[in-house]
Design an enzyme around this catalytic site. Structure first.
Site, short mmCIF file in Angstrom:
data_model
loop_
_atom_site.label_atom_id
_atom_site.label_comp_id
_atom_site.label_asym_id
_atom_site.label_seq_id
_atom_site.Cartn_x
_atom_site.Cartn_y
_atom_site.Cartn_z
N LYS A 144 0.83 -1.20 0.00
CA LYS A 144 0.00 0.00 0.00
C LYS A 144 0.87 1.26 0.00
O LYS A 144 2.09 1.20 0.19
CB LYS A 144 -0.94 -0.01 1.22
N ASN A 145 0.24 2.41 -0.19
CA ASN A 145 1.00 3.68 -0.25
C ASN A 145 1.76 3.93 1.04
O ASN A 145 2.86 4.48 1.02
CB ASN A 145 0.05 4.85 -0.53
#
Length: 375
Positions: free
Chosen positions: A182-183
């Site tokens: 994920k970011n």
């Protein structure tokens, strides 16, 4: 030729040093780093509380518990999502009702959601697909008018904004994932953001088996009866620990910079593919600032999509498909789903490599491979 992955975390020595510090401290469980991360993340989002968990799945599950969803309740949800979004509804015995998606953003179609609201509908779980925020004003207006809850699944949307406001500060409950790609990547992790004292206290107890005080709080705050606690709920074991939190603190400091890198990479793709009439590029609507977790393009049909996947793999480029509709999986096949857009559009989508450390040379390899493909 080295393989280019579709997604990859952006780690360096800072994360390694942060983990080493926690290991050396002697406290690696739910403790001071987790509390520090919660405060920093809430401050970044612009909400009152962030409750750190071990996954985005746990965040969705606890949100469903907090809203007291139960058997015979219906929850409208997108089929174009990771299965956690829908499983969380089933964990509490409620029934998922699949809403169709917008053909451009692949987010929930608000008009279709409205058509599917019944007397049994208790909530809508919306997903900010690929990091692009849903039309939150329209969803809130609809849910408020019908008296139903709205929960945001922001697994893809860490750092995204809706009309200049950070996702995570808009709705009553927003669920984040900090999974490995994920970011904001903690390896594993998640969080729920909210502005309610009651919800925050409920989530803190439910993540730790319904125990009223976690071990670190009892160790730090109590002088004599540090061992004493009470159990007043049937909770779960799903809290974050300080190793993940230490990684999360470093990742949070880098988030805006890394999301800016994602945006630069996306713009290069957008410019490069502008003249390809057989490839549809993703959109970013006026109200949205995407976090660009994924770069998802569309091709004319499933046959071309599958050939393109093979072509990219032959060039040592790993594409992805996000997602095969949940309503088509064996476990959910007996749930009626009138989602004609979702049932067709998934055959046309393909995710191209997108991560902060994607080099110009590797991106050029991807672009050239797309141009070399004969649809």
């Amino acid at each position: 030729m080295r393989q280019i992955p579709v997604l990859k975390p952006a780690y360096d020595q800072e994360e390694i040093d942060a983990v080493a510090e926690v290991l050396s401290s002697g406290w690696v469980g739910l403790g001071p780093k987790t509390m520090e991360f919660e405060e920093a993340f809430a401050d970044y989002i612009g909400c009152d509380y962030a409750i750190a968990l071990n996954s985005g799945t746990a965040a969705l599950h606890l949100a469903a518990c907090a809203l007291q969803l139960k058997a015979d309740d219906e929850v409208i949800v997108t089929p174009i999502t990771f299965v956690s979004t829908v499983h969380a509804i089933g964990y509490v015995g409620a029934t998922p009702v699949f809403g169709d998606v917008e053909p451009d953003t692949l987010n929930l179609d608000v008009q279709d959601v409205e058509k599917k609201i019944t007397a049994k509908t208790k909530a809508v779980f919306c997903v900010h697909y690929a990091g692009h925020p849903c039309d939150m004003d329209a969803l809130h207006k609809l849910c408020d008018a019908k008296g139903i809850y709205l929960v945001e699944d922001a697994a893809h949307a860490c750092g995204a904004e809706y009309k200049g406001v950070k996702i995570g500060s808009i709705s009553e409950l927003t669920c984040f994932s900090f999974h490995a790609v994920k970011n904001l990547a903690c390896g594993e992790g998640g969080a729920i953001t909210c502005n309610s004292d009651w919800f925050a206290r409920y989530f803190r107890e439910m993540r730790w088996l319904g125990i009223t005080k976690d071990t670190f709080s009892r160790t730090v705050n109590e002088k004599v009866y540090a061992w004493q606690y009470w159990v007043d709920k049937l909770g779960f074991k799903c809290h974050m620990h300080d190793i993940s939190a230490a990684i999360g603190l470093v990742q949070l400091r880098k988030l805006e910079k890394n999301n800016a890198k994602r945006r630069q990479i996306v713009q290069r793709y957008q410019d490069a593919f502008a003249d390809l009439d057989w490839l549809e590029r993703p959109v970013e609507k006026e109200y949205a600032k995407s976090s660009w977790h994924l770069y998802v393009v569309k091709v004319p049909n499933g046959q071309i999509r599958d050939r393109l996947i093979r072509h990219l793999k032959e060039h040592n480029i790993a594409p992805g498909v996000h997602y095969y509709p949940i309503n088509l999986h064996p476990y959910y096949k007996n749930i009626k789903a009138e989602v004609p857009v979702a049932n067709q559009i998934w055959k046309r989508i393909i995710s191209l490599p997108l991560f902060p450390d994607l080099t110009n040379d590797d991106q050029e390899r991807v672009i050239q491979a797309i141009y070399d493909f004969m649809p």
